[in-house]
Each structure stands twice: as C-alpha cells, then as structure tokens.
Design a protein around this motif. Structure first.
Motif, PDB file in Angstrom:
ATOM      1  N   LEU A   1       0.810  -1.221   0.000  1.00  0.00           N
ATOM      2  CA  LEU A   1       0.000   0.000   0.000  1.00  0.00           C
ATOM      3  C   LEU A   1       0.849   1.279   0.000  1.00  0.00           C
ATOM      4  N   PRO A   2       1.925   1.373   0.794  1.00  0.00           N
ATOM      5  CA  PRO A   2       2.734   2.604   0.726  1.00  0.00           C
ATOM      6  C   PRO A   2       3.332   2.855  -0.653  1.00  0.00           C
ATOM      7  N   LEU A   3       3.683   1.794  -1.376  1.00  0.00           N
ATOM      8  CA  LEU A   3       4.228   1.956  -2.723  1.00  0.00           C
ATOM      9  C   LEU A   3       3.183   2.563  -3.653  1.00  0.00           C
ATOM     10  N   VAL A   4       1.933   2.067  -3.535  1.00  0.00           N
ATOM     11  CA  VAL A   4       0.854   2.566  -4.391  1.00  0.00           C
ATOM     12  C   VAL A   4       0.493   3.997  -4.018  1.00  0.00           C
ATOM     13  N   GLU A   5       0.464   4.295  -2.742  1.00  0.00           N
ATOM     14  CA  GLU A   5       0.108   5.650  -2.326  1.00  0.00           C
ATOM     15  C   GLU A   5       1.187   6.660  -2.717  1.00  0.00           C
ATOM     16  N   ALA A   6       2.441   6.224  -2.731  1.00  0.00           N
ATOM     17  CA  ALA A   6       3.510   7.114  -3.199  1.00  0.00           C
ATOM     18  C   ALA A   6       3.347   7.410  -4.688  1.00  0.00           C
ATOM     19  N   LEU A   7       2.969   6.396  -5.457  1.00  0.00           N
ATOM     20  CA  LEU A   7       2.702   6.603  -6.888  1.00  0.00           C
ATOM     21  C   LEU A   7       1.537   7.567  -7.072  1.00  0.00           C
ATOM     22  N   ASP A   8       0.492   7.376  -6.272  1.00  0.00           N
ATOM     23  CA  ASP A   8      -0.675   8.250  -6.356  1.00  0.00           C
ATOM     24  C   ASP A   8      -0.275   9.696  -6.057  1.00  0.00           C
ATOM     25  N   ALA A   9       0.511   9.887  -5.016  1.00  0.00           N
ATOM     26  CA  ALA A   9       0.926  11.236  -4.627  1.00  0.00           C
ATOM     27  C   ALA A   9       1.811  11.895  -5.676  1.00  0.00           C
ATOM     28  N   SER A  10       2.555  11.081  -6.432  1.00  0.00           N
ATOM     29  CA  SER A  10       3.462  11.640  -7.438  1.00  0.00           C
ATOM     30  C   SER A  10       2.714  12.242  -8.625  1.00  0.00           C
ATOM     31  N   GLY A  11       1.485  11.787  -8.861  1.00  0.00           N
ATOM     32  CA  GLY A  11       0.706  12.277  -9.995  1.00  0.00           C
ATOM     33  C   GLY A  11       1.108  11.704 -11.327  1.00  0.00           C
ATOM     34  N   ARG A  12       2.062  10.769 -11.333  1.00  0.00           N
ATOM     35  CA  ARG A  12       2.550  10.245 -12.616  1.00  0.00           C
ATOM     36  C   ARG A  12       1.564   9.312 -13.300  1.00  0.00           C
ATOM     37  N   LEU A  13       0.580   8.812 -12.558  1.00  0.00           N
ATOM     38  CA  LEU A  13      -0.437   7.939 -13.154  1.00  0.00           C
ATOM     39  C   LEU A  13      -1.825   8.553 -13.027  1.00  0.00           C
ATOM     40  N   ALA A  14      -1.876   9.864 -13.020  1.00  0.00           N
ATOM     41  CA  ALA A  14      -3.169  10.542 -12.951  1.00  0.00           C
ATOM     42  C   ALA A  14      -4.032  10.146 -14.141  1.00  0.00           C
ATOM     43  N   GLY A  15      -5.261   9.741 -13.884  1.00  0.00           N
ATOM     44  CA  GLY A  15      -6.168   9.350 -14.953  1.00  0.00           C
ATOM     45  C   GLY A  15      -6.062   7.899 -15.364  1.00  0.00           C
ATOM     46  N   TYR A  16      -5.147   7.150 -14.766  1.00  0.00           N
ATOM     47  CA  TYR A  16      -4.950   5.737 -15.110  1.00  0.00           C
ATOM     48  C   TYR A  16      -5.796   4.897 -14.163  1.00  0.00           C
ATOM     49  N   HIS A  17      -6.806   4.218 -14.695  1.00  0.00           N
ATOM     50  CA  HIS A  17      -7.813   3.582 -13.841  1.00  0.00           C
ATOM     51  C   HIS A  17      -7.261   2.455 -12.981  1.00  0.00           C
ATOM     52  N   LEU A  18      -6.165   1.832 -13.410  1.00  0.00           N
ATOM     53  CA  LEU A  18      -5.647   0.699 -12.636  1.00  0.00           C
ATOM     54  C   LEU A  18      -4.981   1.136 -11.331  1.00  0.00           C
TER      55      LEU A  18
END
Length: 418
Positions: A352-369
C-alpha cells in the motif's frame, strides 16, 4: 444489411493496415493514403449492403482506395509520373498481405513491416514513431493512442501531424533499412509491436474487451522480425512474451464477457502449445546473456504459466523480476505492477505505501488501474469504506464495459461488508 456492416467492421480490423501500407508504398503520401482508405471503407458501407460482401474484402477495399487515390491525384494535376506510380497498383494483388519476394535491399518484403520501419526512423522522436505506426498500421484512433501514452488527445494529434510532416520534408524512404541500420530502429519497432499486441489483448476502449486480430497481427509481425533479426534477443524475448500472454486469452473472460482475474482463471484452458513455444523462445533469448526489458517481462509471464494453480505462483520471484524491470525500463506502470507483486508476496500492508507514493506523485493521474489496485489492497486490509471510495474512483476512469462490470462487482462486495 446488419451482416454487411459487421463485415465492414471486421474488414477494417483485418485489412486497414495492409490497405494503408500499400497506398503509402505507391503514392508516398501518408495523408492521402489514410483518407483514401477511409473513403474505401465508407464506400463499402454503402455498397456491400446492396451488392453483398465481396469474396475478398481486402482486394475490394484496396482497389476502391487505389481508384480514389488515382482520382484525387488526377484532379490535383500532380503530373504523369505520380499517376504512373498509382497505376502500378493495378499489378498488386489487392488484399493479399504483402509480397513474398525480396525487398529492394533483399530483406523482408512485408508492406506492413516496411511501414513500421519507415515510421520508426531515428529522425522522429521515439514516442512519435510508436504513435504514428499505431495510427497508420493498426488504424487506432488518436484517442486510443493518447490513452496508451497517458496524454491528451489534442497533444497526440499534434504529435502525429508533426511526425507525418517530418517524413514528408525529410524524404524518409519507405523501406526496411539495410542490416547495419536495423539496431537504431529496433527499440521503437519492438515498442510498436508490444503496444499493438496490448491494444488487441486488452482494448483501451469500446465494447469488445479483446481485439484478437490486432494481437494476432502483432505476433505475426514479431515472427517476421525475428527472422529479419535472428541474433536480437529482445526481439525473440518480445515474441516469447506475446505468446505467453496470448496463451491465456481464452480464459480471461467468461461466457457473459466479464473479466476473469488471473487467480480465478481455468488454467486448463490456457494454450499449452503457445506456452511451450514461448518458454523455449525465452530460454533461447536468455542464453545469449544480454537480458532486456522484454525478456524480463517474458520471464514474469513464464512464472505465471509455470503455476498449475494460482496458489503455486512464485510471487517473490515475480516481485524480484519487477524490481529488475524497474531498473531496466523505469516507468510508473512498471512500479505499479511491482507493487501488485509485492502485495501478493509480502501482503497488502507492504504494497500500500508503494501505491500511495505513486498516487501522490501524480505520474499515473487518470490511469484507472492505480485506484483499482489501491482499492484491492484496502479491501484485503479490511478497510471496506476506503476501498469503496477507491473503487468508485477507478469506475470513473475505466475505459471498457468489462472493466466497469468487474469494478462494480467489487464495489458491491465491499459496500455489503461495510
């Protein structure tokens, strides 16, 4: 009439790339080729319901497109030399995929492969190379290509326009390059093939979750490429990767068209022949001692293929392979996939921390997965309310009906639990 419209749709999926590639090869005009191909399909929508579907749809479409190109060039008065080039199309057996004789430089003759290598000229930016090939070879819409690159449709449209202008102004030749020039175009060609396969394996939009003709075409072209470049381990690795993924195709959706997760698939329906061939190709590529991203991805797919039951999957090995892939080909999507593997190997709390860090980075904004993976981890941690919110985020972004139905089922499950 309904059957004729279905035939036109099927012909578009099967024949678009060949029609456009043939027209480009003769006229040298990319926009003209696409426009005349579109006109031919529009003509088919008018003619086939009335006259019946021709025995060889591809031949009919190529002839119609050629005639349209001839008319356009004649009206534009571009000169007798250009008209002679178009007239040369009379000698092409329209609808048959390319020729079987040697190319101008003695290499592979396939029209679609020529088109791919022309699009992948090093004078173009890598993303433009890939995007242009997907547009002209596969007939993907600008919106579909934009989704594959996680950019806006307007941005992708400008990239495609600039790429076509660059080819025209630089007079880039329409051919498979000589052997000594192949390596500089290999990364883009491999990327094109993989994106083409992925669009077929898991469509980015539309009612059909799978476009088998696209993934099949990618596999066919990958076979041609490995014959052209037998000493390139990444080309062999990519073919292995495609086969190992394609082996699972028939088990990925149930009779209602709903998505079946890997862990729930009936593994007896996996294609043992494709798994065997893919594994053998991967072994041959790895023996060359030059591992690359496609070989690593194929090794991940082979780990899944080797597990006769979902519980036998070596997730620790898969997580380690994704770690190597992050090193070789860093991208936020690869990092997300690694987080999934970590979650399976070490538990959702580790991922979960890995995914939340990705979310916070904004690099996958709009990516449904991204929200879908986060929702699954939260569900497994017993945080039903948070999982429900993440599933709703994923639903708002999901591009296909099958994914919508899957996410709605998951949302209903956690809503009942909360």
């Amino acid at each position: 009439m309904h059957g004729a419209h279905e035939a036109v749709d099927r012909a578009f999926r099967d024949e678009w790339g060949q029609v456009v590639a043939t027209l480009i090869g003769v006229t040298g005009d990319w926009d003209l080729a696409e426009e005349c191909a579109q006109d031919a399909f529009a003509q088919a929508l008018q003619t086939w319901p009335r006259d019946g579907v021709p025995e060889r749809p591809g031949a009919w479409l190529t002839t119609a497109a050629r005639n349209r190109a001839t008319d356009r060039l004649r009206r534009a008065a571009v000169g007798a030399a250009k008209l002679r080039e178009v007239a040369a199309m009379e000698r092409v057996q329209a609808g048959e995929p390319g020729n079987d004789g040697p190319d101008h430089d003695g290499t592979v003759p396939d029209d679609r492969l020529r088109l791919m290598f022309t699009c992948c000229h090093p004078a173009l930016a890598l993303e433009a190379q890939v995007a242009l090939t997907l547009r002209t070879l596969a007939g993907l819409t600008t919106a579909e290509i934009a989704r594959a690159f996680l950019v806006g449709e307007h941005t992708m449209s400008k990239r495609l326009t600039r790429a076509k202008q660059k080819i025209r102004h630089a007079a880039i030749p329409y051919r498979v390059p000589p052997a000594h020039l192949l390596p500089e175009r290999t990364p883009a060609v491999l990327a094109v093939l993989y994106l083409l396969f992925n669009e077929g394996y898991s469509a980015s939009a539309g009612a059909d979750p799978v476009r088998a003709e696209l993934s099949g075409e990618a596999i066919r072209l990958a076979r041609v490429l490995t014959r052209l470049m037998p000493d390139e381990p990444e080309a062999v690795g990519l073919l292995a990767l495609m086969l190992l993924h394609d082996a699972r195709r028939s088990a990925r959706f149930d009779a209602a068209g709903d998505l079946v997760l890997l862990e729930d698939q009936d593994r007896t329906r996996w294609d043992a022949g494709e798994i065997g061939e893919g594994t053998a190709l991967l072994d041959a590529a790895l023996r060359r001692g030059s591992p690359g991203p496609y070989q690593v991805q194929a090794a991940i797919a082979a780990c899944h293929a080797a597990a006769t039951r979902a519980g036998d999957t070596d997730w620790a090995q898969i997580a380690a392979l994704y770690g190597e892939l992050v090193r070789l080909a860093p991208s936020p999507v690869v990092e997300l996939n690694r987080a999934v593997a970590v979650g399976m190997a070490d538990g959702p709390a580790a991922a979960l921390p890995l995914v939340e860090a990705l979310d916070a980075s904004g690099r996958l904004a709009g990516y449904h997965l991204l929200p879908a993976v986060r929702a699954d981890l939260l569900r497994r941690l017993g945080r039903a309310a948070d999982a429900a919110a993440a599933y709703r985020d994923a639903l708002a972004l999901a591009p296909t009906g099958a994914e919508h139905r899957y996410l709605r089922r998951r949302l209903a499950e956690v809503t009942e639990e909360s």
